[in-house]
Design a protein around this motif. Sequence first.
Motif, short mmCIF file in Angstrom:
data_model
loop_
_atom_site.label_atom_id
_atom_site.label_comp_id
_atom_site.label_asym_id
_atom_site.label_seq_id
_atom_site.Cartn_x
_atom_site.Cartn_y
_atom_site.Cartn_z
N TYR A 190 59.73 -52.57 -48.13
CA TYR A 190 59.08 -51.77 -47.08
C TYR A 190 59.79 -51.95 -45.76
O TYR A 190 60.07 -50.97 -45.05
CB TYR A 190 57.61 -52.18 -46.96
CG TYR A 190 56.89 -51.49 -45.83
CD1 TYR A 190 56.41 -50.19 -45.95
CD2 TYR A 190 56.69 -52.15 -44.60
CE1 TYR A 190 55.75 -49.56 -44.91
CE2 TYR A 190 56.04 -51.53 -43.55
CZ TYR A 190 55.56 -50.24 -43.71
OH TYR A 190 54.92 -49.62 -42.67
N LYS A 215 57.97 -56.28 -52.56
CA LYS A 215 57.39 -55.03 -52.05
C LYS A 215 57.46 -54.99 -50.52
O LYS A 215 57.84 -53.99 -49.93
CB LYS A 215 55.93 -54.91 -52.51
CG LYS A 215 55.24 -53.63 -52.06
CD LYS A 215 53.81 -53.56 -52.58
CE LYS A 215 52.90 -54.48 -51.79
NZ LYS A 215 51.46 -54.32 -52.17
N GLU A 234 63.14 -50.20 -45.68
CA GLU A 234 63.03 -48.75 -45.59
C GLU A 234 62.52 -48.25 -44.24
O GLU A 234 62.81 -47.13 -43.84
CB GLU A 234 62.08 -48.24 -46.69
CG GLU A 234 62.63 -48.42 -48.10
CD GLU A 234 61.55 -48.27 -49.16
OE1 GLU A 234 60.40 -47.90 -48.80
OE2 GLU A 234 61.84 -48.53 -50.34
N THR A 235 61.76 -49.08 -43.54
CA THR A 235 61.09 -48.61 -42.33
C THR A 235 61.56 -49.27 -41.03
O THR A 235 61.17 -48.82 -39.95
CB THR A 235 59.57 -48.84 -42.44
OG1 THR A 235 59.30 -50.24 -42.58
CG2 THR A 235 58.99 -48.08 -43.62
N HIS A 268 51.52 -57.24 -42.42
CA HIS A 268 50.74 -56.83 -43.59
C HIS A 268 49.36 -57.50 -43.65
O HIS A 268 48.89 -57.88 -44.72
CB HIS A 268 51.52 -57.11 -44.88
CG HIS A 268 52.92 -56.58 -44.84
ND1 HIS A 268 53.21 -55.23 -44.84
CD2 HIS A 268 54.12 -57.21 -44.79
CE1 HIS A 268 54.52 -55.05 -44.80
NE2 HIS A 268 55.09 -56.24 -44.76
#
Length: 301
Positions: free
Chosen positions: A211, A207, A214-215, A141
């Motif tokens: 992420y 967050k 989910e990915t 990130h």
Amino acid sequence: MEKIKQQLEEQQIGKVKLNEPLKKHTTIKIGGPADLFIEPDSIENLKKTLQIVKDHGLSVRIIGRGSNLLIPDEGIRGAVVKLGPGLDHLEEDGNTIQVGAGYPMIKLAMIMSRKGLGGLEFAGGIPGSVGGAVYMNAGAHGSDISEILVKAHILFEDGTMEWLTKDEMKFSYRTSVLQNERKGYCLEAVFELNPGSKEEIVAEIQKFKDYRRETQPWSHPCAGSIFRNPLPEYAGKLVEEVGLKGHKIGDAQISELHANFIVNTADASYEDVMALIQHVKDTIWKEKQIKIETEVEIVSN
């Protein structure tokens, strides 16, 4: 080996095992036995361990939580030293923390966030330990370890130990001086964090964790990102573009969720994964004329 094991046990350095299956210590659940497996319970006992092992002429491999590691099915000859419990201390002094190599990154990020200290938000979904994260300048990130590191306590391959500053670590994308010029391992690190809103920092970490959930395929055994991004390109995107997402060799498969991950679908072998890695490299070079390199640390005897 029994004699060395007995000597280590007499010194009360921590856990000592013979022929320990290393698949128990890697997140991809692959790896044969270590002749001698040692988990020292302090830096002082790590020093004793290395001296005893050196006196007996054994080779040594240092590992952490095994999240970025691929070990052969025949295992590792000599001694494997795991930096885990016992090297997971945490000391706080205002915004500065000193933390052991065995401390889990996710746990560290969460604890600091609840104290209103920011800078580790990117690590909220990184499954490895502090030592491994410093070694490879782990990041996500748009941030990485180099952003917060003040200095690191390093064990070099010749057995010497030294504190290196951030500049001396020579960080770059997923690399540090420890992989190249001065091969060694991080024993502990000092980080400088930033005070902020506890609620905002916790929300940011959550967050990033959501992420990743989910990915990325952490519901299956995997080693994390397999390839370095050949910037400005992204490895996962390239794998998808050449039609290899979901491709399988043996029980090793390119993840359907994220194409820069290889998952162990049942009982994948080291050879399965290595064959799949090579197939991806060859295909991307043939179709894109782009060379991609592995990010995962591959052990060979």
